[in-house]
Design an enzyme around this catalytic site. Structure first.
Site, mmCIF file in Angstrom:
data_model
loop_
_atom_site.group_PDB
_atom_site.id
_atom_site.type_symbol
_atom_site.label_atom_id
_atom_site.label_comp_id
_atom_site.label_asym_id
_atom_site.label_seq_id
_atom_site.Cartn_x
_atom_site.Cartn_y
_atom_site.Cartn_z
ATOM 1 N N ARG A 1 13.680 17.676 67.322
ATOM 2 C CA ARG A 1 13.893 17.534 65.938
ATOM 3 C C ARG A 1 13.297 18.623 65.342
ATOM 4 O O ARG A 1 12.760 18.507 64.310
ATOM 5 C CB ARG A 1 12.821 16.350 65.665
ATOM 6 C CG ARG A 1 13.523 15.532 64.379
ATOM 7 C CD ARG A 1 12.483 14.425 64.026
ATOM 8 N NE ARG A 1 12.951 13.829 62.791
ATOM 9 C CZ ARG A 1 12.388 12.990 61.983
ATOM 10 N NH1 ARG A 1 11.097 13.086 62.103
ATOM 11 N NH2 ARG A 1 12.869 12.633 60.848
ATOM 12 N N TRP B 1 13.340 4.584 72.479
ATOM 13 C CA TRP B 1 13.152 4.746 70.943
ATOM 14 C C TRP B 1 14.010 3.271 70.495
ATOM 15 O O TRP B 1 14.944 3.010 70.902
ATOM 16 C CB TRP B 1 13.653 6.054 70.400
ATOM 17 C CG TRP B 1 13.786 5.810 68.781
ATOM 18 C CD1 TRP B 1 12.895 6.016 67.978
ATOM 19 C CD2 TRP B 1 14.938 5.333 68.234
ATOM 20 N NE1 TRP B 1 13.593 5.730 66.591
ATOM 21 C CE2 TRP B 1 14.697 5.312 66.779
ATOM 22 C CE3 TRP B 1 16.205 4.699 68.557
ATOM 23 C CZ2 TRP B 1 15.684 4.993 65.805
ATOM 24 C CZ3 TRP B 1 17.197 4.288 67.442
ATOM 25 C CH2 TRP B 1 16.783 4.374 66.212
ATOM 26 N N ASP C 1 11.154 1.829 64.898
ATOM 27 C CA ASP C 1 11.882 2.308 63.928
ATOM 28 C C ASP C 1 13.134 1.462 63.525
ATOM 29 O O ASP C 1 13.757 1.207 62.542
ATOM 30 C CB ASP C 1 12.565 3.562 64.269
ATOM 31 C CG ASP C 1 11.659 4.965 63.989
ATOM 32 O OD1 ASP C 1 10.436 4.480 62.925
ATOM 33 O OD2 ASP C 1 11.825 6.051 64.184
ATOM 34 N N ASP D 1 6.720 8.470 52.270
ATOM 35 C CA ASP D 1 6.859 8.839 53.980
ATOM 36 C C ASP D 1 7.135 10.796 53.930
ATOM 37 O O ASP D 1 6.798 11.313 53.047
ATOM 38 C CB ASP D 1 8.034 8.222 54.422
ATOM 39 C CG ASP D 1 7.811 7.819 56.087
ATOM 40 O OD1 ASP D 1 8.355 8.865 56.771
ATOM 41 O OD2 ASP D 1 7.269 7.104 56.352
ATOM 42 N N ASP D 2 7.802 10.982 55.000
ATOM 43 C CA ASP D 2 8.184 12.199 55.276
ATOM 44 C C ASP D 2 9.024 13.035 54.081
ATOM 45 O O ASP D 2 9.683 12.582 53.411
ATOM 46 C CB ASP D 2 8.906 12.030 56.478
ATOM 47 C CG ASP D 2 9.267 13.756 57.234
ATOM 48 O OD1 ASP D 2 8.746 14.710 56.498
ATOM 49 O OD2 ASP D 2 9.870 13.664 58.201
ATOM 50 N N CYS E 1 1.856 5.763 64.254
ATOM 51 C CA CYS E 1 3.203 5.947 64.375
ATOM 52 C C CYS E 1 3.679 6.741 65.473
ATOM 53 O O CYS E 1 3.141 8.033 65.505
ATOM 54 C CB CYS E 1 3.788 5.918 63.079
ATOM 55 S SG CYS E 1 5.672 6.230 62.881
ATOM 56 N N TRP F 1 0.117 8.003 59.996
ATOM 57 C CA TRP F 1 0.113 9.135 61.128
ATOM 58 C C TRP F 1 0.946 9.143 61.963
ATOM 59 O O TRP F 1 1.019 8.228 63.105
ATOM 60 C CB TRP F 1 -1.388 9.236 61.751
ATOM 61 C CG TRP F 1 -1.684 10.506 62.712
ATOM 62 C CD1 TRP F 1 -1.058 10.699 63.648
ATOM 63 C CD2 TRP F 1 -2.907 11.081 62.349
ATOM 64 N NE1 TRP F 1 -1.765 11.690 64.296
ATOM 65 C CE2 TRP F 1 -2.932 11.986 63.578
ATOM 66 C CE3 TRP F 1 -4.077 11.072 61.639
ATOM 67 C CZ2 TRP F 1 -3.907 12.857 63.677
ATOM 68 C CZ3 TRP F 1 -5.003 12.105 61.836
ATOM 69 C CH2 TRP F 1 -5.060 12.895 62.831
ATOM 70 N N ASP F 2 2.223 10.169 61.988
ATOM 71 C CA ASP F 2 3.312 10.007 62.688
ATOM 72 C C ASP F 2 3.182 11.167 64.183
ATOM 73 O O ASP F 2 2.403 12.010 63.689
ATOM 74 C CB ASP F 2 4.388 10.354 61.926
ATOM 75 C CG ASP F 2 5.689 9.577 62.452
ATOM 76 O OD1 ASP F 2 5.781 9.245 63.737
ATOM 77 O OD2 ASP F 2 6.627 9.548 61.783
ATOM 78 N N MET F 3 4.426 10.949 65.063
ATOM 79 C CA MET F 3 3.954 11.971 66.114
ATOM 80 C C MET F 3 5.267 11.897 66.808
ATOM 81 O O MET F 3 5.627 10.785 67.455
ATOM 82 C CB MET F 3 2.699 11.449 67.116
ATOM 83 C CG MET F 3 2.404 12.507 68.136
ATOM 84 S SD MET F 3 3.579 12.751 69.333
ATOM 85 C CE MET F 3 2.854 13.979 70.482
ATOM 86 N N ASN F 4 6.244 12.639 66.481
ATOM 87 C CA ASN F 4 7.530 12.311 66.753
ATOM 88 C C ASN F 4 8.446 13.216 67.901
ATOM 89 O O ASN F 4 9.542 13.488 67.930
ATOM 90 C CB ASN F 4 8.548 12.720 65.504
ATOM 91 C CG ASN F 4 8.350 11.505 64.458
ATOM 92 O OD1 ASN F 4 8.545 10.341 65.058
ATOM 93 N ND2 ASN F 4 8.142 11.828 63.197
HETATM 94 C C1 GLA Z 1 9.606 8.662 62.539
HETATM 95 C C2 GLA Z 1 9.041 7.708 62.070
HETATM 96 C C3 GLA Z 1 9.565 7.166 60.763
HETATM 97 C C4 GLA Z 1 9.511 8.147 59.638
HETATM 98 C C5 GLA Z 1 10.072 9.340 60.211
HETATM 99 C C6 GLA Z 1 9.913 10.370 59.214
HETATM 100 O O1 GLA Z 1 10.783 8.661 62.910
HETATM 101 O O2 GLA Z 1 9.095 6.743 62.901
HETATM 102 O O3 GLA Z 1 9.198 5.726 60.290
HETATM 103 O O4 GLA Z 1 8.308 8.073 59.233
HETATM 104 O O5 GLA Z 1 9.667 9.728 61.288
HETATM 105 O O6 GLA Z 1 10.384 11.708 59.569
#
Ligand code: GLA
Length: 722
Positions: free
Chosen positions: A436, A192, A541, A359-360, A519, A470-473
């Site tokens: 998370r 990361w 990030d 964003d989020d 993302c 479109w995120d995936m964390n």
């Molecule tokens: C991830 C993305 C960030 C942001 C956060 C929001 O970490 O990489 O850019 O969108 O999620 O929770």
């Protein structure tokens, strides 16, 4: 013809503009053997004749000869491409040639992303192999892109027997190369905030390479490897590169055998992979892209860029400038409402920013990252007046509007989880590991995919949303599906990836005007598979301008600049605490899609005043950056002092050189940087020097870059043909 079959010699020859690839059918048993890959050669006979088998010593042949799609169990003890298990528990395979077909164009891969081309741009050969005792039929597809040094490969494996076959390994391709040169291996390693750093090592005896078991292509190891001759640099050396078009678990194995042969194999990671093939079922592997360069890494890079820009990226935005966005994440994190967002949009519109991305935190009960993923309905306590009101107000400012989603996830504290706890991956009797505070949705199940598409579609149709992040964390763990029987649990990792592809296909088909940016905690799923659905990916990030030099260098080794999400963020940088000049942050972000991620109402007046100049630069240079040929000139990750790269227009009439001076060293002379890719007879006006200089001087003497007093300085040099 790019692909020919020499009937008499039983040799297949595949020609790209400057490389040749040859394989042949061994005469006695019909094994498909590898004969040659490298710089283009004349003729279509096996360079050293066709290898023969002495049946009393068959293992010498099986274990020592270069093969096209090696299987295990019958004498090849090196890394295999395919493994199976029959109902009786037998695992051996010895596929041999059955037939072949050469056609113009390229067939699509069902359910999988792949390169595509017009009929006239490429030729495909499908070679069918059969293992008679098991009924396993293997069709190897090779497509030659006639104007690029590219061969793509994929494999279809079919069970033609009456019983059940379990497929436990199915690689996308293999390449056997003699190691007379003493090759080196390049991969892209990371974490990361530090994605795709270039890693180079000498190939040692035994098996080496990279592999990922996290469920996504990952921050850790990109699905890329290149074998290079010793001393290979940007301009010289031989390169054999492989890039897998896949977004899940993968392996890139490089084995140096006792026979001094290197075997490169790439494909889906066999880790927890087991696919049940009933009678007539077929399994399709992801596509593998092979690039050969006889002129160093730079040529390899430009081949990948051309291939992906023309034959992989799709949709409205593939060839056009992307709107300059401002994303509120680092500016506000979860602490925003309509008023704050509109204040940001108003100031952003004044300085030339073209799109607000929320964003989020706009949905469900999402006031922090502990809850609400899965609840894709607007939080009207924050988005007061509703989404349509917010978007309409932003549109009135002349700006577009975009929204963040993390569709594959669910938080235990969410309405979705309370209604459908079984929709998240978890193994009965175990407490699933959270990351998370979230779990992964079991998108191998159709009802889960339908929920995601329906809930996203409702939001997207309720207002004029023109962009999705479109995120995936998190990585996959506790992988078990209540939707699959016990004998198909080994299919989950791959079915998950197929689920992601189906979801993105459905959303982009239903909303074709939307710009999709992928993302995954930054660049944790930066691969050619995701680029098929959305033409850009958030690179990392970590937007620190200095760390980005290394991250963007590694990313651009394979992936086009037009795909790299790059933003100007506030300082001290939120990931590493470094403070760099605002001007430098702008110049480094220009190498990618360009945007801002800060609260524009809170930065200093002086910085805000620099934005109109930066947005104007984006408009001036983006066509060139997006479409031009990329040349790496100097690498900060290697020299630890400065970085430089340039982009040259295809007609060589224009170029842009970026020079970043990371550290000032007393007594260190100003570098003179040799440019590349220009026309040697053309005279160019260099704006910053205000001089006209001939291309051959710029490429052989170099461009004297001005010493920048102080650290972290960057400068652009724009060259236009006089
Ligand atoms: C991830 C993305 C960030 C942001 C956060 C929001 O970490 O990489 O850019 O969108 O999620 O929770």
């Amino acid at each position: 013809m790019a692909i020919i079959f020499n009937e008499k010699e039983k040799v297949f020859k595949l020609d790209t503009i400057s490389s040749s690839y040859m394989m042949g059918i061994e005469g006695q048993l019909g094994h498909l053997v590898h004969l040659y890959y490298g710089k283009k050669i004349k003729g279509d006979a096996a360079p050293a004749g066709m290898p023969g088998i002495n049946m009393a010593q068959k293992i010498w042949f099986m274990d020592g000869n270069p093969m096209e799609y090696p299987a295990g169990g019958c004498g090849d003890f090196r890394e295999h491409c395919i493994e199976i298990e029959t109902e009786e528990g037998y695992t051996a395979l010895e596929p041999v040639y059955a037939s072949h077909e050469i056609t113009k164009g390229k067939p699509a891969l069902p359910g999988l992303p792949a390169t595509f081309a017009e009929e006239d741009d490429c030729t495909t050969i499908a070679i069918k192999l059969i293992d008679a005792p098991t009924g396993v039929q293997i069709t190897l597809f090779y497509t030659v892109f006639e104007n690029l040094d590219v061969i793509t490969r994929s494999v279809r494996i079919k069970n033609t027997s009456d019983g059940v076959i379990r497929l436990t390994k199915a690689m996308s391709g293999c390449l056997d190369i003699g190691n007379e040169e003493g090759y080196e291996l390049i991969t892209l390693h990371g974490s990361w905030g530090r994605e795709r750093c270039i890693e180079r090592r000498k190939v040692a005896r035994g098996r080496q390479g990279v592999s990922v078991e996290r469920g996504t292509s990952s921050h850790q190891e990109n699905p890329f490897m290149a074998l290079v001759s010793p001393g290979t640099n940007q301009n010289m050396g031989e390169v054999f590169a492989m890039n897998l078009i896949y977004s899940g678990n993968h392996v890139e194995v490089c084995e140096l055998t006792n026979g001094n042969l290197i075997r490169m194999v790439s494909g889906i990671n066999p880790y927890k992979f087991s696919w049940k093939l009933e009678k007539d079922d077929e399994f399709v592997t992801p596509e593998l892209v092979m690039v050969h360069s006889d002129a160093g890494l730079g040529k390899m890079t430009r081949t990948f860029h051309d291939l992906y820009r023309k034959h992989l990226l799709r949709g409205k935005y593939r060839n056009i400038k992307r709107p300059i966005l401002i994303n509120n994440w680092e500016g506000t994190y979860f602490d925003f409402d309509t008023d704050k967002l509109l204040a940001i949009a108003r100031d952003a519109a004044k300085v030339g920013i073209e799109m607000l991305v929320v964003d989020d935190g706009w949905f469900g009960n999402r006031f922090d990252d502990n809850r609400a993923l899965g609840d894709w309905f607007v939080n009207e306590d924050k988005v007061k007046g509703g989404l349509k009101y917010l978007v309409d107000e932003v549109n009135k400012l002349g700006m577009k509007f975009g929204l963040w989603f993390e569709p594959e996830m669910v938080c235990p504290d969410s309405d979705l989880y309370r209604a459908h706890p079984d929709w998240a991956f978890q193994i009965p009797g175990r407490t699933p590991a959270l990351s998370r505070n979230q779990m992964v949705l079991d998108i191998t199940r159709k009802e889960v995919r339908d929920y995601i598409v329906d809930s996203m579609s409702k939001v997207l149709s309720s207002a004029n949303v023109e962009y999705i992040k479109w995120d995936m964390n998190r990585a996959l763990s506790d992988v078990a599906s209540l939707g699959l029987p016990a004998d198909r649990q080994g299919e989950i990792y791959h079915r998950y990836v197929l689920g992601v592809y189906e979801l993105q296909d459905r959303i982009t088909t239903a909303f074709p005007y939307i710009l999709l940016e992928n993302c995954s905690s930054g660049g944790g799923r930066y691969d050619a598979g995701m680029l098929y659905y959305g033409p850009q990916i958030w690179t990392s990030d970590n937007a620190d301008a200095i760390d980005r030099l290394t991250i963007q260098e590694g990313t651009a080794l394979v992936y086009p600049l037009s795909t790299m999400g790059a933003h100007v963020t506030d300082c001290p940088n939120h990931s590493v605490g470094r403070t760099t000049p605002f001007e430098t942050r702008g110049i480094i972000a220009l190498a990618g899609t360009f945007g801002y991620e800060l609260d524009v109402t809170k930065i200093s007046e002086a910085e805000r005043n620099m934005i109109p100049e930066q947005t104007a630069m984006y408009h001036k240079y983006n066509d060139l950056v997006r479409e031009g040929d990329y040349y790496r000139l100097a690498s900060y990750s290697e020299n630890k002092v400065y970085d430089s790269y340039m982009v040259v227009s295809k007609d060589k009439r224009e170029a842009l050189v970026t020079y970043a001076s990371v550290r000032t060293i007393a007594g260190y002379p100003d570098p003179t940087i040799k440019l590349a890719g220009l026309d040697e007879d053309t005279v160019y006006h260099v704006d910053y020097l205000d001089r006209d200089v001939c291309g051959d001087v710029l490429m052989n003497y170099g461009l004297p870059v001005r010493h920048e007093h102080g650290d972290y300085k960057a400068r652009l040099y724009h060259l236009t043909a006089v």
